[in-house]
Design a protein around this motif. Structure first.
Motif, PDB file in Angstrom:
ATOM      1  N   THR A 285       5.457  -9.712 -30.811  1.00  0.00           N
ATOM      2  CA  THR A 285       5.359  -8.626 -31.797  1.00  0.00           C
ATOM      3  C   THR A 285       4.147  -8.776 -32.709  1.00  0.00           C
ATOM      4  O   THR A 285       3.820  -7.851 -33.451  1.00  0.00           O
ATOM      5  N   HIS A 286       3.480  -9.936 -32.680  1.00  0.00           N
ATOM      6  CA  HIS A 286       2.329 -10.181 -33.552  1.00  0.00           C
ATOM      7  C   HIS A 286       0.996 -10.205 -32.805  1.00  0.00           C
ATOM      8  O   HIS A 286      -0.054 -10.299 -33.435  1.00  0.00           O
ATOM      9  N   LEU A 287       1.035 -10.125 -31.488  1.00  0.00           N
ATOM     10  CA  LEU A 287      -0.203 -10.167 -30.716  1.00  0.00           C
ATOM     11  C   LEU A 287      -0.882  -8.801 -30.677  1.00  0.00           C
ATOM     12  O   LEU A 287      -0.236  -7.776 -30.505  1.00  0.00           O
ATOM     13  N   ARG A 288      -2.200  -8.828 -30.818  1.00  0.00           N
ATOM     14  CA  ARG A 288      -3.002  -7.618 -30.657  1.00  0.00           C
ATOM     15  C   ARG A 288      -3.721  -7.659 -29.301  1.00  0.00           C
ATOM     16  O   ARG A 288      -3.672  -6.720 -28.537  1.00  0.00           O
ATOM     17  N   ARG A 289      -4.404  -8.780 -29.031  1.00  0.00           N
ATOM     18  CA  ARG A 289      -5.120  -8.959 -27.782  1.00  0.00           C
ATOM     19  C   ARG A 289      -4.875 -10.363 -27.217  1.00  0.00           C
ATOM     20  O   ARG A 289      -4.794 -11.330 -27.971  1.00  0.00           O
ATOM     21  N   TYR A 290      -4.795 -10.434 -25.903  1.00  0.00           N
ATOM     22  CA  TYR A 290      -4.522 -11.709 -25.231  1.00  0.00           C
ATOM     23  C   TYR A 290      -5.460 -11.817 -24.032  1.00  0.00           C
ATOM     24  O   TYR A 290      -5.394 -11.028 -23.093  1.00  0.00           O
ATOM     25  N   ALA A 291      -6.364 -12.804 -24.076  1.00  0.00           N
ATOM     26  CA  ALA A 291      -7.326 -13.030 -22.995  1.00  0.00           C
ATOM     27  C   ALA A 291      -6.946 -14.285 -22.222  1.00  0.00           C
ATOM     28  O   ALA A 291      -6.659 -15.328 -22.811  1.00  0.00           O
ATOM     29  N   VAL A 292      -6.945 -14.195 -20.900  1.00  0.00           N
ATOM     30  CA  VAL A 292      -6.673 -15.332 -20.025  1.00  0.00           C
ATOM     31  C   VAL A 292      -7.924 -15.581 -19.190  1.00  0.00           C
ATOM     32  O   VAL A 292      -8.388 -14.694 -18.466  1.00  0.00           O
ATOM     33  N   VAL A 293      -8.477 -16.792 -19.291  1.00  0.00           N
ATOM     34  CA  VAL A 293      -9.748 -17.111 -18.631  1.00  0.00           C
ATOM     35  C   VAL A 293      -9.542 -18.190 -17.569  1.00  0.00           C
ATOM     36  O   VAL A 293      -9.018 -19.263 -17.856  1.00  0.00           O
TER      37      VAL A 293
ATOM     38  N   MET B 204      -3.932  -6.945 -22.850  1.00  0.00           N
ATOM     39  CA  MET B 204      -4.101  -8.205 -22.128  1.00  0.00           C
ATOM     40  C   MET B 204      -5.159  -8.019 -21.053  1.00  0.00           C
ATOM     41  O   MET B 204      -5.152  -7.030 -20.321  1.00  0.00           O
ATOM     42  N   LYS B 205      -6.090  -8.973 -20.975  1.00  0.00           N
ATOM     43  CA  LYS B 205      -7.140  -8.916 -19.961  1.00  0.00           C
ATOM     44  C   LYS B 205      -7.284 -10.274 -19.284  1.00  0.00           C
ATOM     45  O   LYS B 205      -7.159 -11.321 -19.934  1.00  0.00           O
ATOM     46  N   ILE B 206      -7.560 -10.232 -17.982  1.00  0.00           N
ATOM     47  CA  ILE B 206      -7.772 -11.437 -17.194  1.00  0.00           C
ATOM     48  C   ILE B 206      -9.264 -11.562 -16.913  1.00  0.00           C
ATOM     49  O   ILE B 206      -9.891 -10.609 -16.444  1.00  0.00           O
ATOM     50  N   PHE B 207      -9.828 -12.726 -17.218  1.00  0.00           N
ATOM     51  CA  PHE B 207     -11.260 -12.956 -17.038  1.00  0.00           C
ATOM     52  C   PHE B 207     -11.501 -14.113 -16.074  1.00  0.00           C
ATOM     53  O   PHE B 207     -10.772 -15.107 -16.089  1.00  0.00           O
TER      54      PHE B 207
END
Length: 253
Positions: free
Chosen positions: A206-214, A235-238
């Motif tokens: 509930t507190h996340l705005r953006r989540y990047a996985v590298v 959420m984005k996968i890099f």
């Protein structure tokens, strides 16, 4: 009736016949648990040509077993289901994206030899990773909490990272998260019993705005992409080569 048979080193056959009961599932638990707790990779062929149905208590027992062995399913590199039932083939197609670490295929009852050949063609056993477990890269003071995963994740690793997460989950504050994978060698099953971790993860959603996985392993990236579409945050996968772009993305307001 249910039987478990070893075909060759690290290759096992599970035969399902008739109407399965809770006692049948308990047989599977007894015979497969030491197999799953051993070394992988494993090949598993499920022969369901004669399967007619499962009782309600058999389904409940099976669900309990699958959850209890959650940390071990990734040891199965290849799984084949032999059946002429279209429903089972459709179920395999539905499950495959959920468990992308397992190469799953369905075969007809006339293709048993092909199924056995498929599950027997196992990849080489991966070398154990050393690494440092989990390392905090950014504590959130700049708006981003970031950490690196290198090797096996332990319960101690998780405990050390809960504090910075909890510090930024008050009121309506939103945080951005970045996870960088250097290598991944699984996690300590005790983590699943960590009640504070589960509570923190549920609160973090509930507190996340953006989540990047590298740089995540391919199967994990595929799973994250599927789960991310259902989450209330971006959420984005890099790829590893896109790390700079990932940092830029999570730092954007």
């Amino acid at each position: 009736m249910l039987t478990v048979k070893k075909l060759k080193s690290n290759v096992w056959e599970l035969t399902l016949d008739g109407i399965l009961t809770r006692a049948d599932i308990q047989t599977m638990e007894r015979d497969l648990t030491p197999v799953l707790q051993g070394d992988g990779p494993l090949g598993l062929i499920v022969r369901a040509e004669g399967l007619r149905d499962l009782t309600a208590d058999a389904m409940a027992e099976d669900a309990k077993f699958e959850f209890a062995m959650m940390t071990h399913w990734a040891k199965i590199a290849r799984m084949a289901v032999v059946s002429d039932l279209q429903a089972l083939s459709a179920l395999m197609k539905w499950i495959d994206p959920i468990l992308p670490m397992i190469d799953m295929r369905s075969f007809g009852s006339s293709e048993i030899a092909a199924a056995e050949g498929f599950v027997s063609d196992l990849p080489a056993q991966p070398k154990a990773q050393a690494g440092n477990g989990m390392t905090l890269l950014s504590d959130g003071n700049d708006g981003v909490i970031a950490y690196e995963i290198d090797g096996r994740i332990t319960a101690d690793d998780v405990d050390k990272l809960l504090a910075p997460l909890e510090a930024h989950m008050k009121g309506d504050e939103k945080i951005n998260l970045l996870v960088r994978f250097r290598s991944y060698d699984g996690f300590d099953p005790a983590i699943l019993m960590n009640g504070s971790l589960l509570g923190t993860k549920m609160n973090a959603i509930t507190h996340l705005r953006r989540y990047a996985v590298v740089g995540a392993p391919k199967w994990m990236a595929a799973m994250a992409g599927t789960v991310g579409a259902m989450m209330p945050f971006e959420m984005k996968i890099f790829d590893v080569s896109q790390e700079d772009a990932a940092w830029t993305w999570v730092r954007a307001t």
